[in-house]
Design an enzyme around this catalytic site. Structure first.
Site, mmCIF file in Angstrom:
data_model
loop_
_atom_site.group_PDB
_atom_site.id
_atom_site.type_symbol
_atom_site.label_atom_id
_atom_site.label_comp_id
_atom_site.label_asym_id
_atom_site.label_seq_id
_atom_site.Cartn_x
_atom_site.Cartn_y
_atom_site.Cartn_z
ATOM 1 N N GLU A 316 0.826 -1.214 0.000
ATOM 2 C CA GLU A 316 0.000 0.000 0.000
ATOM 3 C C GLU A 316 0.855 1.257 0.000
ATOM 4 O O GLU A 316 0.566 2.192 0.754
ATOM 5 C CB GLU A 316 -0.931 0.004 1.218
ATOM 6 C CG GLU A 316 -1.723 -1.295 1.368
ATOM 7 C CD GLU A 316 -2.726 -1.258 2.508
ATOM 8 O OE1 GLU A 316 -3.899 -1.501 2.253
ATOM 9 O OE2 GLU A 316 -2.325 -0.987 3.660
ATOM 10 N N CYS A 412 -10.723 1.753 7.296
ATOM 11 C CA CYS A 412 -10.023 2.924 7.822
ATOM 12 C C CYS A 412 -10.453 4.215 7.140
ATOM 13 O O CYS A 412 -10.456 5.278 7.756
ATOM 14 C CB CYS A 412 -8.510 2.736 7.667
ATOM 15 S SG CYS A 412 -7.997 2.227 6.023
#
Lengths: 648, 648
Positions: A316, A412
């Site tokens: 990521e 998130c």
């Protein structure tokens, strides 16, 4: 001048009055916060259950059951509470406050007698707390609760959560630090560092600052803590994210030695934000240089035009300079938010327009793209080019969702969006000893004090859709101070009038991107800005492989994109004419300015794959809409970078 | 005319005399075959041990030890033997033949009393033969031994391996088929189907043809065999290659219902080759239509300009139409070879230049690229764009090696290259009842018989570097027959002379890409071709996302590429001028024609990532070299698709 002598203070009392941002904040307050409360309480039948609140009930011993969700599921609750806090500060709402109080009470009941707070370890593995900092997010979750507690205390004056996190921090402080007998660990996912500094600013407890400093400075030292703790758990080899190694969590070298933005993009942004916070508290000039170097690496070599960060799904995060593929971007919403956070801290340290430019780029593009117009669908990954068919078949696009989702197993981003947007009013203005800094344009109002007398500044604008901005001052008595008004980096032609008089030779008044208007101001004085906002063709640096031969359309701070809904499929076969004759008109459905332009669609002359004859150029009108608003109609292709005819 | 009435017969007795192909075959014979023998015998210290021969020794009970390598490791030995067979046919070599005999003796000793032959199951899991056809390649390895046996028998007259495989086929025939008590299975990786038809052509044993037919026709039927066998092994769910399902091995529907090339590209090519072989044997018109449909899907929508197949590493196969990314191509050498095999079978069924065009495209580009000039380094994956830095950091490029490797854990490609190249002479000419077909241009000679009298055709050419070809006939007596001479699809202007006389109105003599020269030929007659071979700008179909706005350079059948060695880094920042003024000159180091052209290098005006000003155009000379020859100098970037200035 030393860094610490010129630090700005954000004006948290500003109020958004109208326009795009206020509208988005309204959606967050009216739709997203209630929607997310339902999500956290598993009340949305059509989406994956969060189980986040249920985990707290189980950890508090009030329900039987198993922990479910990510190891950092608690943080979704914390971010929601933080978002609620900012919202309550701007818009009191007893019902919402009662929900938040209820959540806080539950969190408090889930705290362990020694101050420990983490539902995963409390439920699943209470004997192994703090044994896997690299992966398991205990300090990260603590950080989010600290941020929520500070925000809730500032908004409501209630300190129940603040007391919870102070006890938690006492516990953490007893476990970690340079002292004999404490662990020399630090979080795999940064967050607690910046949170501790926020806490310190409320508590003025030096331990809070020192602990933040310890976590920042200890990171990356040898022997490597993540390797040591893995060995202590009986693992021979510590394999941290394959090819990425310890750089995945910015722990490859101490932060003072870091020169490039590496690894997981959100983690990097939170770390760098904390470093900038430390500079604010300590005036450490060397750390400030580190921030500047890392900022340069991030925004000048590793950032998408949308302010998105993260060039690959694996880890990521960042890859190498100029590697910014459009369709395989990660560009997590949280990373653009993290960049915004970091930018604000840099801007407070050094009132330079370049920081605000990047914050604007992120906000109006890669951040706002994270939510649907309705506020109930979200992007986690924000690619710059999507073909639903390609994303559906290619393994290397498995992370790309061609349409926004209702919720995520790893959720998130939606609450991060909520907490940023409800706090947007805090980012518009800053105070310095010299006066008021107008960083951003948004229909809004702020009050500040000069010589013990209140001054009100009313900003009227339809920004970002118009470059016309009017600043109106109301004073009880005339006062001498400076207005620092940012001229955005995207703007190539500006006209400024002070009390109706054109300001000649703007460059003479400019300091690092800010117009400095120093004078004695009287009530009724006004400043008018006319920032020319034509459609611009934007070129990427030629080293950016995926943008080679293409341009992006940008108007003001808003990056545009093509959608299949307007242009049909095969967007890559569209070519903008060399003289595109841009027309800007409000789209009746989306209610935002859309761009139309002359162009061509390339059509095959030969049905085969490869031919020596150039494809036919069929004239078409190309239509572009703001990137952040894409995927609010029927799902389909989207593309930011557009082929363009070579200019003569 | 029915398909079966016009089938051509390849002239296997042709001899390559000189030029590029003969040179490559020499390298295979002199370098690659000895090198690969060492590899199979673990005698190359610097590369991963193959263990392939050692597995046979263990299976034969002559050595103790464990099986090592892929489950299909045996097939590397078989392909090497097949390559040796073709080489011996053209170039007798007692030492090489002795090595092959030794290998064959060992293989024979490893055969089990019931005819079974597979070292993996014999050593590791003898009780579970034939229980996992989907994954475990027993029939695939059998197929390669059958091909080797036929080739070795044809080359040397020795039938030891032929007897081995006949016993193996007897065993397989006793296990598989539509009859009560037999398994209705078929291989996960096709190969045995086409091999059985080759065997049938030698044995004329109808069982061999019927078994091939069974394997082809049974594939994809419901209930699904791979699911049934997985269930029999106690697996609840059969997960065959994630998103790809049974299409991974072309088993999603029966072959007669397949309309698109799906799944693992090599498997698809071998299956489709077998289907074309079946048409040759049975005259089944419906199956021929299936072949035509699948050919169209493959070469007109799913093939790289290099003849490479396989658009993603996941499943090593096809994705969707026009999805042909350059840097993430799989384009396995074996798949281009498989396409060549299939093309040849289609060409024998229907003497249409379109098949030969694709075979040429594959051969001179995606196949020859698989080996280094020296013959001791190999590409498995053949991307069309490589940046070593990107390949080194991006997980989605993990399959891309930026430089050729000495050997592979999965070493299917090098011996496949060897067997194709040593048999190249068999592909140049075919006979039909009407005369001789000249499919390919290569300095060579072939003998054939007309009216019981021998005819010799000598082809003199420097093709593919020159389009000048001279065909010279030597006859004992004059004879009436047709010469069918292919005019390649890449050629837009040809001049033909027969005995020095220009042939007017070529189109009138053309039939499906072949010039038909029907006459009474006398000794000394000759045909001269002058195929104009300028540098061509080739455009991909506009639906090909990754080639949008770019062109490839091609000269004759050879696709060119840019290399960092000639052009410096950041190849994507190079732009070919609209009027490139191509110059073709032999490169002194590579000894092949290189292309130079006028162009520009885009250089940043602004050091930032995004700017409203167009990058600077710095005039440069761009140099291109044949794609197949890339990576024979220092490792670096490579790119086939080049940006090109928009033509006015």
């Amino acid at each position: 001048m030393a860094v610490r002598d010129k630090i700005l203070r954000p004006c948290r009392n500003a109020v958004l009055k109208g326009g795009l941002l206020a509208g988005r904040v309204d959606v967050v307050r009216e739709k997203m916060l209630p929607y997310q409360w339902k999500a956290l309480n598993d009340l949305l039948p059509q989406v994956e259950p969060s189980h986040a609140m249920e985990n707290f009930r189980i950890a508090a011993g009030e329900k039987a059951g198993e922990f479910r969700g990510m190891v950092f599921q608690d943080s979704d609750v914390a971010k929601w509470l933080e978002a609620v806090a900012y919202s309550l500060a701007a818009h009191p709402d007893p019902e919402l406050e009662a929900q938040a109080d209820e959540a806080i009470d539950l969190v408090a009941r889930a705290q362990q007698p020694d101050g420990y707070l983490n539902t995963y370890y409390t439920i699943v593995d209470p004997d192994h707390r703090w044994t896997n900092l690299a992966d398991n997010h205990e300090l990260y979750c603590a950080g989010h609760f600290i941020e929520a507690a500070v925000a809730y205390y500032e908004a409501t004056g209630k300190d129940k959560l603040l007391q919870v996190v102070c006890r938690l921090v006492d516990h953490i402080d007893s476990m970690f630090g340079p002292e004999e007998g404490k662990k020399r660990g630090y979080p795999g996912h940064e967050e607690i560092e910046l949170a501790l500094i926020r806490l310190y600013r409320v508590t003025r407890d030096e331990r809070h600052l020192r602990l933040a400093q310890f976590f920042v400075e200890e990171r990356g030292k040898e022997p490597h803590y993540f390797q040591e703790e893995a060995r202590a758990r009986g693992l021979e080899n510590f394999h941290h994210w394959g090819r990425l190694g310890c750089a995945y969590s910015q722990a490859h070298v101490p932060v003072r030695e870091q020169k490039t933005a590496e690894g997981h993009a959100v983690r990097a942004m939170y770390l760098f934000s904390a470093v900038a916070d430390l500079v604010q508290e300590t005036g450490d000039e060397e750390l400030f240089r580190v921030c500047e170097t890392l900022w340069d690496s991030t925004v000048n070599r590793r950032m998408y035009i949308t302010g998105g960060l993260g060039s690959q799904a694996h880890g990521e995060g960042f890859t190498i300079d100029y590697d910014l593929p459009s369709s395989r971007a990660y560009a997590e919403t949280c990373a653009a938010i993290g960049l915004f956070f970091w930018g604000q801290r840099m801007l407070q340290l050094d009132s330079h327009g370049k920081y605000a430019d990047v914050m604007e780029r992120a906000l109006y593009n890669g951040i706002l793209s994270g939510m649907s117009l309705e506020g109930d669908r979200f992007f986690y990954v924000n690619p710059l080019e999507v073909s639903p068919k390609v994303a559906g078949i290619r393994q290397d696009h498995q992370h790309v969702m061609p349409t926004r989702q209702g919720w995520f197993a790893c959720a998130c981003c939606p609450p991060n969006l909520a907490r940023l947007l409800t706090s947007l009013h805090r980012y518009i203005y800053s105070r310095s000893s010299q006066g008021l800094h107008v960083h951003f344009f948004a229909d809004s109002e702020v009050q500040f004090v000069v010589d013990q007398a209140p001054v009100t500044l009313r900003q009227r604008t339809e920004y970002p859709w118009s470059g016309q901005v009017r600043l109106e001052l109301a004073l009880e008595q005339e006062a001498e101070f400076s207005l620092y008004v940012r001229l955005p980096g995207w703007c190539r032609k500006a006209q400024v009038k002070v009390n109706g008089e054109p300001l000649e030779d703007l460059a003479r008044h400019l300091d690092k991107g800010y117009l400095v208007l120093a004078r004695t101001w009287r009530s009724g004085d006004g400043v008018e800005l006319d920032l020319a906002m034509p459609v611009e063709k934007v070129y990427a640096h030629p080293k950016v492989r995926d943008a080679a031969g293409r341009i992006a359309l940008q108007r003001g701070p808003v990056v545009y994109c093509l959608e299949e809904a307007d242009n049909g499929p095969d967007l890559h076969a569209l070519v903008l004419a060399a003289d595109p004759d841009f027309v800007v008109e409000v789209d009746p459905e989306l209610q935002v300015p859309a761009i139309t332009a002359r162009g061509f669609r390339l059509e095959a002359v030969d049905p085969g794959l490869y031919a020596a004859c150039e494809p036919k150029r069929v004239p078409v009108t190309i239509k572009a809409v703001p990137y952040f608003i894409w995927d609010n109609r029927s799902p389909g292709e989207m593309s930011v970078w557009i082929r363009s005819a070579w200019e003569a």
